[in-house]
Design a protein around this motif. Sequence first.
Motif, mmCIF file in Angstrom:
data_model
loop_
_atom_site.group_PDB
_atom_site.id
_atom_site.type_symbol
_atom_site.label_atom_id
_atom_site.label_comp_id
_atom_site.label_asym_id
_atom_site.label_seq_id
_atom_site.Cartn_x
_atom_site.Cartn_y
_atom_site.Cartn_z
ATOM 1 N N SER A 178 56.336 -7.142 26.997
ATOM 2 C CA SER A 178 57.219 -6.035 27.365
ATOM 3 C C SER A 178 56.456 -4.714 27.401
ATOM 4 O O SER A 178 56.586 -3.928 28.354
ATOM 5 C CB SER A 178 58.368 -5.948 26.361
ATOM 6 N N LEU A 179 55.633 -4.477 26.384
ATOM 7 C CA LEU A 179 54.846 -3.239 26.321
ATOM 8 C C LEU A 179 53.813 -3.184 27.447
ATOM 9 O O LEU A 179 53.614 -2.131 28.073
ATOM 10 C CB LEU A 179 54.142 -3.137 24.965
ATOM 11 N N SER A 180 53.166 -4.307 27.710
ATOM 12 C CA SER A 180 52.142 -4.369 28.744
ATOM 13 C C SER A 180 52.728 -4.094 30.123
ATOM 14 O O SER A 180 52.140 -3.369 30.939
ATOM 15 C CB SER A 180 51.464 -5.743 28.724
ATOM 16 N N GLU A 181 53.885 -4.666 30.399
ATOM 17 C CA GLU A 181 54.539 -4.452 31.689
ATOM 18 C C GLU A 181 54.991 -3.001 31.836
ATOM 19 O O GLU A 181 54.875 -2.416 32.924
ATOM 20 C CB GLU A 181 55.723 -5.411 31.826
ATOM 21 N N SER A 182 55.491 -2.409 30.750
ATOM 22 C CA SER A 182 55.904 -0.999 30.789
ATOM 23 C C SER A 182 54.699 -0.091 30.993
ATOM 24 O O SER A 182 54.764 0.901 31.725
ATOM 25 C CB SER A 182 56.626 -0.630 29.492
ATOM 26 N N LEU A 183 53.587 -0.419 30.343
ATOM 27 C CA LEU A 183 52.353 0.353 30.494
ATOM 28 C C LEU A 183 51.890 0.326 31.951
ATOM 29 O O LEU A 183 51.530 1.367 32.518
ATOM 30 C CB LEU A 183 51.263 -0.212 29.592
ATOM 31 N N SER A 184 51.892 -0.852 32.538
ATOM 32 C CA SER A 184 51.465 -0.984 33.937
ATOM 33 C C SER A 184 52.363 -0.163 34.861
ATOM 34 O O SER A 184 51.878 0.473 35.811
ATOM 35 C CB SER A 184 51.496 -2.453 34.367
ATOM 36 N N ALA A 185 53.672 -0.171 34.573
ATOM 37 C CA ALA A 185 54.619 0.607 35.390
ATOM 38 C C ALA A 185 54.339 2.102 35.257
ATOM 39 O O ALA A 185 54.356 2.837 36.251
ATOM 40 C CB ALA A 185 56.046 0.294 34.968
ATOM 41 N N ASP A 186 54.055 2.555 34.039
ATOM 42 C CA ASP A 186 53.761 3.976 33.815
ATOM 43 C C ASP A 186 52.472 4.386 34.518
ATOM 44 O O ASP A 186 52.376 5.464 35.106
ATOM 45 C CB ASP A 186 53.641 4.271 32.317
ATOM 46 N N MET A 187 51.460 3.522 34.454
ATOM 47 C CA MET A 187 50.173 3.845 35.058
ATOM 48 C C MET A 187 50.224 3.807 36.590
ATOM 49 O O MET A 187 49.317 4.320 37.248
ATOM 50 C CB MET A 187 49.100 2.879 34.546
ATOM 51 N N ALA A 188 51.257 3.207 37.137
ATOM 52 C CA ALA A 188 51.397 3.139 38.597
ATOM 53 C C ALA A 188 52.152 4.335 39.162
ATOM 54 O O ALA A 188 52.273 4.477 40.388
ATOM 55 C CB ALA A 188 52.116 1.843 38.985
ATOM 56 N N ARG A 189 52.646 5.210 38.292
ATOM 57 C CA ARG A 189 53.353 6.402 38.759
ATOM 58 C C ARG A 189 52.388 7.329 39.502
ATOM 59 O O ARG A 189 51.228 7.471 39.097
ATOM 60 C CB ARG A 189 53.981 7.133 37.583
ATOM 61 N N PRO A 190 52.823 7.941 40.594
ATOM 62 C CA PRO A 190 51.958 8.799 41.411
ATOM 63 C C PRO A 190 51.216 9.877 40.615
ATOM 64 O O PRO A 190 50.025 10.105 40.831
ATOM 65 C CB PRO A 190 52.936 9.434 42.406
ATOM 66 N N GLU A 191 51.917 10.525 39.687
ATOM 67 C CA GLU A 191 51.261 11.588 38.917
ATOM 68 C C GLU A 191 50.168 11.053 37.999
ATOM 69 O O GLU A 191 49.213 11.769 37.669
ATOM 70 C CB GLU A 191 52.296 12.383 38.099
#
Length: 236
Positions: free
Chosen positions: A120-133
Amino acid sequence: MISKLKSHSRVTEVDATCKLIIEAYNKEDLSADTYITSVFDHLKTKSKALSNAIRQDKVESELDALDTVRDELVKSAHYLLIGYVRNPNQTYATAATAVKKVYDKYGIKMINESYAVQSSLSESLSADMARPEMLVHINTLPGVGEAFTALGTAQSNFSTAELKYKEERSKFDEKESATSIKKEVCHIINNDVVFYIGAMAKSNKAVYGNLALTVDKIIDTNNTTVMSRRKTKVEA
């Protein structure tokens, strides 16, 4: 006299030997012998359980290996960011500080969590790192984008393997370990099959002689492999 199966044979060796013995038995018509029929019915049940347990152990082992891969990638990203934060190049240091601030919400501590929590944490991290900013900063840092992409791939591979593991458990759900079942199979072969078939072959060779010879050969082939391996270790 039929040889007994070496108790220190590997789980997979016992599994293979047991299947060959059952195959040899199935080629003989001993249906009139209710005792040996019941023995082999029990052995067949345990043989299936052993095979299922081995499959579960294999999938679990694969899962552990994939978990280790993602753990190493989490640590790699952690230390890579620390290096950039301390870099004298202000552009790198500023970008790394911004990325690490988000990374630290999850942090290297996630590798100590349960499989489910870490996923769960890993998937959330990947989602955050994919944000444009975030990509603006990540693309400034050589190797960081690749590190997070590798982590995302590792997480995807782990999730696929975990699903496979759960499917295997739902199909078979063996409560005993393969090692424990192996001991039971060895006991049945050595104390029931070998003892009985050996004795009956002496009194009724026409009916039991062929099976006795085949079982002896199957077990002897396995034991030779086991002893050869042990001898090699001693010499080494």
